[in-house]
Design a protein around this motif. Structure first.
Motif, PDB file in Angstrom:
ATOM      1  N   THR A  30      -6.421  -2.037  -2.468  1.00  0.00           N
ATOM      2  CA  THR A  30      -5.471  -1.127  -3.105  1.00  0.00           C
ATOM      3  C   THR A  30      -4.449  -1.973  -3.858  1.00  0.00           C
ATOM      4  O   THR A  30      -4.026  -3.039  -3.389  1.00  0.00           O
ATOM      5  N   ALA A  40      -7.842   1.868  -6.206  1.00  0.00           N
ATOM      6  CA  ALA A  40      -8.620   1.300  -5.096  1.00  0.00           C
ATOM      7  C   ALA A  40     -10.005   0.927  -5.600  1.00  0.00           C
ATOM      8  O   ALA A  40     -10.633   1.709  -6.335  1.00  0.00           O
ATOM      9  N   CYS A  99     -15.159   4.676  -4.660  1.00  0.00           N
ATOM     10  CA  CYS A  99     -14.089   3.896  -5.318  1.00  0.00           C
ATOM     11  C   CYS A  99     -14.648   2.896  -6.330  1.00  0.00           C
ATOM     12  O   CYS A  99     -13.897   2.354  -7.147  1.00  0.00           O
ATOM     13  N   ILE A 110      -9.021   7.187  -5.516  1.00  0.00           N
ATOM     14  CA  ILE A 110      -8.570   7.488  -4.151  1.00  0.00           C
ATOM     15  C   ILE A 110      -8.671   8.993  -3.887  1.00  0.00           C
ATOM     16  O   ILE A 110      -9.163   9.429  -2.846  1.00  0.00           O
ATOM     17  N   THR A 117      -3.372   7.644   1.791  1.00  0.00           N
ATOM     18  CA  THR A 117      -2.748   6.326   1.975  1.00  0.00           C
ATOM     19  C   THR A 117      -1.520   6.460   2.864  1.00  0.00           C
ATOM     20  O   THR A 117      -1.008   7.558   3.074  1.00  0.00           O
ATOM     21  N   ILE A 128      -4.946   2.115   2.968  1.00  0.00           N
ATOM     22  CA  ILE A 128      -5.740   3.331   3.187  1.00  0.00           C
ATOM     23  C   ILE A 128      -5.486   3.766   4.633  1.00  0.00           C
ATOM     24  O   ILE A 128      -5.673   2.960   5.561  1.00  0.00           O
TER      25      ILE A 128
END
Ligand SMILES: Cc1cc2nc3c(=O)[nH]c(=O)nc-3n(C[C@H](O)[C@H](O)[C@H](O)COP(=O)(O)O)c2cc1C
Length: 212
Positions: A30, A40, A99, A110, A117, A128
């Motif tokens: 991320t 991500a 992703c 995401i 998150t 995450i």
């Protein structure tokens, strides 16, 4: 078969190297751009490189077709200097794969992956929420090598769910974490459950005794 690297196409070299340097751990990274937009993406050209200081390395190739346009992850890290490596376990595999889809910039991977998150302890980039372990990193150096970037990140904080840590070491309960590894790029991964070989290191003193 022998492959002359001078004559081989980049795709052939890629296929061979990722098939032979395997299995590889997967970092679901991320990162954030200057406006705070979260990104991500998974990377398996990834490992820890040293522990004192604690440094991880990630190899990010530029986008295909557009010779020198970096992927969002590499660009974000260069501009904002922080990222989080979320450890990819079996339960995150499908979402990790989403992703990696080349969504247009305005679509959040995401969100598409249905991931939530949660704030990190030290860096601004969140981790995450469903990742069982994560490494918070600050960019140490980004090396630009040809069409690729090698990002060295200094680990500034480590998160791991209590159930996966044996405080005696502390050791990671790897046999319970169920991290997955990437194999040859044909969508093949390896599980780490039921596949442990335990081979204790032999000190020289012990080695000598065994020879007697
Ligand atoms: C398991 C897996 C591992 C990957 N490893 C790498 C890698 O090491 N380096 C790389 O450049 N791309 C890798 N990719 C492709 C990137 O995840 C993909 O290009 C992604 O869309 C980049 O996103 P970004 O532009 O948001 O950074 C991998 C994809 C998957 C599914």
């Amino acid at each position: 078969m022998k492959f002359d690297i001078e004559k081989a196409a980049p795709r052939e070299i890629y296929n061979l190297l990722i098939g032979l340097v395997a299995p590889r751990p997967i970092a679901l990274v991320t990162s954030m751009n200057e406006a705070g937009l979260l990104n991500a993406a998974p990377f398996s050209a990834y490992n820890y490189l040293c522990t004192d200081p604690p440094i991880v390395g990630i190899g990010v190739t530029n986008r295909p077709d557009e010779a020198f346009v970096p992927k969002d992850t590499a660009r974000n890290i260069r501009r904002t200097g922080e990222f989080v490596v979320n450890v990819v376990t079996e339960d995150l595999a499908q979402q990790m794969n989403i992703c990696a889809t080349d969504f247009p910039a305005e679509i959040s991977e995401i969100e598409m992956a249905g991931l939530a998150t949660t704030p990190s302890a030290v860096v601004k980039v969140p981790r995450i929420a469903s990742a069982h372990a994560a490494l918070e990193c600050r960019e140490h150096t980004t090396l630009e090598i040809g069409r690729s970037r090698i990002i060295l990140g200094r680990v500034v904080s480590i998160y791991i769910e209590d159930q996966f840590i044996d405080p005696a070491g502390p050791y990671v309960r790897s046999e319970e974490l169920h991290a997955i590894g990437r194999m040859n790029g044909l969508g093949n991964y390896v599980r780490t459950r039921d596949s442990f070989l335990t081979i204790p290191r032999v000190p020289y003193s012990e080695w000598k005794k065994r020879q007697q």
